[in-house]
Design an enzyme around this catalytic site. Structure first.
Site, PDB file in Angstrom:
ATOM      1  N   ASN A   1       0.813  -1.214   0.000  1.00  0.00           N
ATOM      2  CA  ASN A   1       0.000   0.000   0.000  1.00  0.00           C
ATOM      3  C   ASN A   1       0.849   1.268   0.000  1.00  0.00           C
ATOM      4  O   ASN A   1       0.329   2.369   0.184  1.00  0.00           O
ATOM      5  CB  ASN A   1      -0.933   0.010   1.216  1.00  0.00           C
ATOM      6  CG  ASN A   1      -2.016  -1.048   1.108  1.00  0.00           C
ATOM      7  OD1 ASN A   1      -2.508  -1.340   0.013  1.00  0.00           O
ATOM      8  ND2 ASN A   1      -2.382  -1.647   2.231  1.00  0.00           N
TER       9      ASN A   1
ATOM     10  N   HIS B   1       3.024   2.460   2.092  1.00  0.00           N
ATOM     11  CA  HIS B   1       3.357   3.140   3.340  1.00  0.00           C
ATOM     12  C   HIS B   1       4.071   2.157   4.251  1.00  0.00           C
ATOM     13  O   HIS B   1       4.094   0.947   4.009  1.00  0.00           O
ATOM     14  CB  HIS B   1       2.124   3.762   4.016  1.00  0.00           C
ATOM     15  CG  HIS B   1       1.070   2.776   4.406  1.00  0.00           C
ATOM     16  ND1 HIS B   1      -0.229   3.138   4.649  1.00  0.00           N
ATOM     17  CD2 HIS B   1       1.102   1.442   4.594  1.00  0.00           C
ATOM     18  CE1 HIS B   1      -0.936   2.081   4.975  1.00  0.00           C
ATOM     19  NE2 HIS B   1      -0.143   1.045   4.954  1.00  0.00           N
TER      20      HIS B   1
ATOM     21  N   CYS C   1       3.490   7.249   7.267  1.00  0.00           N
ATOM     22  CA  CYS C   1       4.712   7.872   6.773  1.00  0.00           C
ATOM     23  C   CYS C   1       5.225   7.063   5.594  1.00  0.00           C
ATOM     24  O   CYS C   1       4.951   5.861   5.475  1.00  0.00           O
ATOM     25  CB  CYS C   1       5.776   7.973   7.871  1.00  0.00           C
ATOM     26  SG  CYS C   1       6.456   6.397   8.416  1.00  0.00           S
TER      27      CYS C   1
END
Length: 431
Positions: free
Chosen positions: A330, A332, A367
């Protein structure tokens, strides 16, 4: 000789009288019957013509092709060159047939697992490919893991990251076995249509005992509703032989649009996909409602940067940059990576003499690869050193500019009395 005979059938070759006489002596005068083939000398060209009984001469492009016999070759030679016909060598290849039947059976069994089993029965299906099985009326997924040598730490027990990876693996395999896995990473087909993904917002883990190298652990997982737009997933880790409970974990998940990176409500289509798999049960871990405090690195009296430690303060500081291998599909950072980064800033004296027994994490934002992170740890309480008390730590994982990524709280219990003497460097006051 064969080439010469074949050539002579297309291009007549004039034979000398001596050669004709020698052939007549060899084959006999006039017509000779050789194994059902009549051989006659040509009247004009001296070439040989072949006539087969009950067979018409072959033709190529409308031209009759005349074949000449090969010297020294008889039908008896052809028959003798073949292996004898027996009952054994006429049987079919049973190994190929058995392999085909086995392949069809395994494929059919795998497809059957993907169907919605009705009526649901406990211990109904077992996956032959080793990704676990559905138990308890089709609502609980169970999978076994063997603790491997590269999954243990210096104390010869499985690390907390190993256990967290097992939890994540069973969650994905649960979706796959239940037929809810679409093109995304744990996303249902309806979620894939709307570009939605699951993200974890809260995680609680309680470790009663860590498994050791060679142990086989059994992980059970199930899902329940959490509010109007959330889903709770619980795990129960036990020893597969003794049944001893090793770890309990509970988490809350919500949906996020992977294009806008914003949280989303659960669409009705997706709700219809997941609600039949919800179990009506209480969390396996009692919810810790204590507020997770935000740490302030401005009050730090001892700081950890990289691998350098300056002691004297209840706050430890550590900086890192996510690598490409830290990202999941995904795009991240994987939530298990956060656990390792939080523990990097834990004082070394605690890690050496204590082991993590419980952990509460709140994920506040994601993040990416280009983020620069800081990990801060504060020792908020130390038990009586003489009585080998537990230690509680507060954690914060944030971006370099100050945005929060994860807040956390961990509790540590002593490993043994011999190593606890190293804890005199950890102060007892609160951050």
């Amino acid at each position: 000789m064969v080439a010469t005979a074949a050539t002579s059938s297309f291009f007549p070759i004039t034979s000398s009288p001596d050669s004709i006489d020698s052939k007549n002596k060899k084959l006999g005068n006039g017509s000779t019957n050789l194994g059902g083939i009549k051989l006659k000398p040509s009247a004009s060209s001296g070439s040989l013509q072949v006539k087969a009984n009950a067979q018409a001469p072959p033709k190529i492009n409308g031209t009759t092709v005349v074949m000449t016999p090969v010297e020294g070759f008889t039908s008896e030679d052809a028959a003798s060159s073949l292996p004898p016909r027996t009952f054994i060598n006429q049987l079919p290849d049973w190994s190929m047939l058995l392999a085909a039947i086995t392949t069809i059976f395994l494929a059919a069994e795998k497809q059957w697992m993907m169907l919605d089993w009705k009526p649901r029965r406990p211990d109904m299906l077992i996956d032959p490919f080793g990704i676990g099985r559905i138990v308890q009326d089709g609502l609980v997924f169970r999978q076994n893991f063997s603790i491997r040598s590269f999954e243990i730490g210096a104390d010869r027990t499985a690390s907390i990251e190993t256990l967290m990876n097992h939890l994540q693996e069973t969650a994905i395999n649960h979706c796959k076995s239940a037929g809810l896995l679409g093109d995304g990473f744990g996303a249902t087909p309806g979620m894939c249509k709307k570009n939605l993904i699951w993200v974890v917002t809260r995680m609680q883990v309680v470790v009663d005992r860590y498994p050791t190298w060679g142990d086989v652990v059994q992980v059970d997982t199930w899902v329940s509703a959490s509010g109007k737009n959330g889903m709770r997933r619980d795990w129960l880790v036990s020893n597969s032989k003794t049944g001893e409970i090793l770890t309990r974990a509970s988490s809350v998940w919500v949906m996020m649009n992977k294009l806008t990176r914003r949280l989303s409500k659960i669409p009705e289509e997706v709700r219809g996909e997941i609600e039949p798999h919800f179990m009506n049960s209480d969390p396996v871990v009692a919810e810790d409602n204590r507020k997770l405090v935000k740490l302030d690195d401005s009050t730090a009296q001892y700081v950890r940067k990289g691998l350098t430690v300056t002691t004297g303060c209840p706050i430890s500081f550590f900086s890192m940059v996510p690598r490409w291998s830290d990202l999941d599909v995904n795009q991240h950072v994987n939530n298990v990576k956060y656990v390792g980064w939080i523990l990097e800033s834990t004082p070394l004296g605690i890690v050496e003499s204590h082991e993590l027994c419980s952990m509460t994490l709140e994920y506040r934002r994601e993040c990416g690869r280009d983020s620069v992170l800081q990990s801060l740890t504060a020792v908020s309480g130390v038990g009586n050193l003489g009585n080998m008390g537990e230690i509680e730590c507060q954690h914060l994982l944030q971006l370099e500019e100050g945005s929060e990524i994860v807040r956390g709280r961990t509790q540590w219990r002593p490993k043994n009395a011999k190593s606890f003497g190293k804890m005199d460097q950890v102060p007892a006051q609160s951050a």
